[in-house]
Design a protein around this motif. Structure first.
Motif, PDB file in Angstrom:
ATOM      1  N   SER A   1       3.742   8.278  -8.545  1.00 43.17           N
ATOM      2  CA  SER A   1       3.420   6.848  -8.133  1.00 43.17           C
ATOM      3  C   SER A   1       4.749   6.076  -7.856  1.00 43.17           C
ATOM      4  N   ILE A   2       4.058   4.844  -7.090  1.00 43.89           N
ATOM      5  CA  ILE A   2       5.292   3.959  -6.708  1.00 43.89           C
ATOM      6  C   ILE A   2       4.580   2.755  -6.905  1.00 43.89           C
ATOM      7  N   SER A   3       5.370   1.876  -7.562  1.00 44.10           N
ATOM      8  CA  SER A   3       4.875   0.266  -7.673  1.00 44.10           C
ATOM      9  C   SER A   3       6.129  -0.421  -7.461  1.00 44.10           C
ATOM     10  N   ARG A   4       5.556  -1.908  -7.122  1.00 44.58           N
ATOM     11  CA  ARG A   4       6.587  -2.883  -7.156  1.00 44.58           C
ATOM     12  C   ARG A   4       6.485  -4.289  -8.037  1.00 44.58           C
ATOM     13  N   ASP A   5       7.605  -4.756  -8.383  1.00 43.55           N
ATOM     14  CA  ASP A   5       7.507  -6.187  -8.808  1.00 43.55           C
ATOM     15  C   ASP A   5       8.114  -7.110  -8.017  1.00 43.55           C
ATOM     16  N   THR A   6       7.304  -7.936  -7.272  1.00 45.45           N
ATOM     17  CA  THR A   6       7.833  -8.731  -6.386  1.00 45.45           C
ATOM     18  C   THR A   6       8.704  -9.922  -7.022  1.00 45.45           C
ATOM     19  N   ALA A   7       8.446 -10.157  -8.333  1.00 43.95           N
ATOM     20  CA  ALA A   7       9.045 -11.246  -9.052  1.00 43.95           C
ATOM     21  C   ALA A   7      10.821 -10.891  -9.263  1.00 43.95           C
TER      22      ALA A   7
ATOM     23  N   VAL B   1       0.922  -1.190   0.011  1.00 44.60           N
ATOM     24  CA  VAL B   1       0.066  -0.125   0.024  1.00 44.60           C
ATOM     25  C   VAL B   1       0.839   1.194  -0.142  1.00 44.60           C
ATOM     26  N   THR B   2       0.925   1.958  -1.088  1.00 46.67           N
ATOM     27  CA  THR B   2       1.671   3.115  -1.225  1.00 46.67           C
ATOM     28  C   THR B   2       1.265   4.321  -0.345  1.00 46.67           C
TER      29      THR B   2
END
Length: 120
Positions: A70-76, A58-59
């Motif tokens: 905006s901030i996002s993530r790539d868990t892979a 949750v950003t």
């Protein structure tokens, strides 16, 4: 001990979108209580907190930048990304990714920082 490394273009044209990625090593970004953070420092000014994406995904974004950031993530890939739209020369800064262990806690790890210049 986690380690962080920023990557992205060093030069962005005005009105374009700045995109920076932080690659994390030493542990998954879903590890409990870590907050993955973006900070910047314009020339001659202090540090400015841009936002973070915690282990929950949750950003939270600085209200002054909320309309553009905006901030996002790539868990892979174990990465998190900052996007800042409609940039102006005032967005020129050294951008850092960092990690805190807990909300509001001291930073426990920094990336080396990357210079981003907004210029035509």
């Amino acid at each position: 001990q986690v380690q962080l490394q920023e990557s992205g273009p060093g030069l962005v044209k005005p009105s374009q979108t700045l995109s920076l990625t932080c690659t994390v090593s030493g542990g998954p970004i879903t590890t409990n209580y870590y907050y993955w953070t973006w900070i910047r420092q314009p020339p001659g000014k202090g540090l400015e907190w841009i936002g973070h994406i915690p282990y929950t995904g949750v950003t939270h974004i600085n209200p002054s930048l909320r309309s553009r950031a905006s901030i996002s993530r790539d868990t892979a890939k174990n990465q998190f990304t900052l996007q800042l739209s409609s940039v102006t020369p005032e967005d020129t800064a050294v951008y850092y990714c960092a990690a805190t262990y807990g909300l509001g806690a001291e930073i426990v790890a920094w990336g080396q920082g990357t210079q981003v210049t907004v210029s035509s």
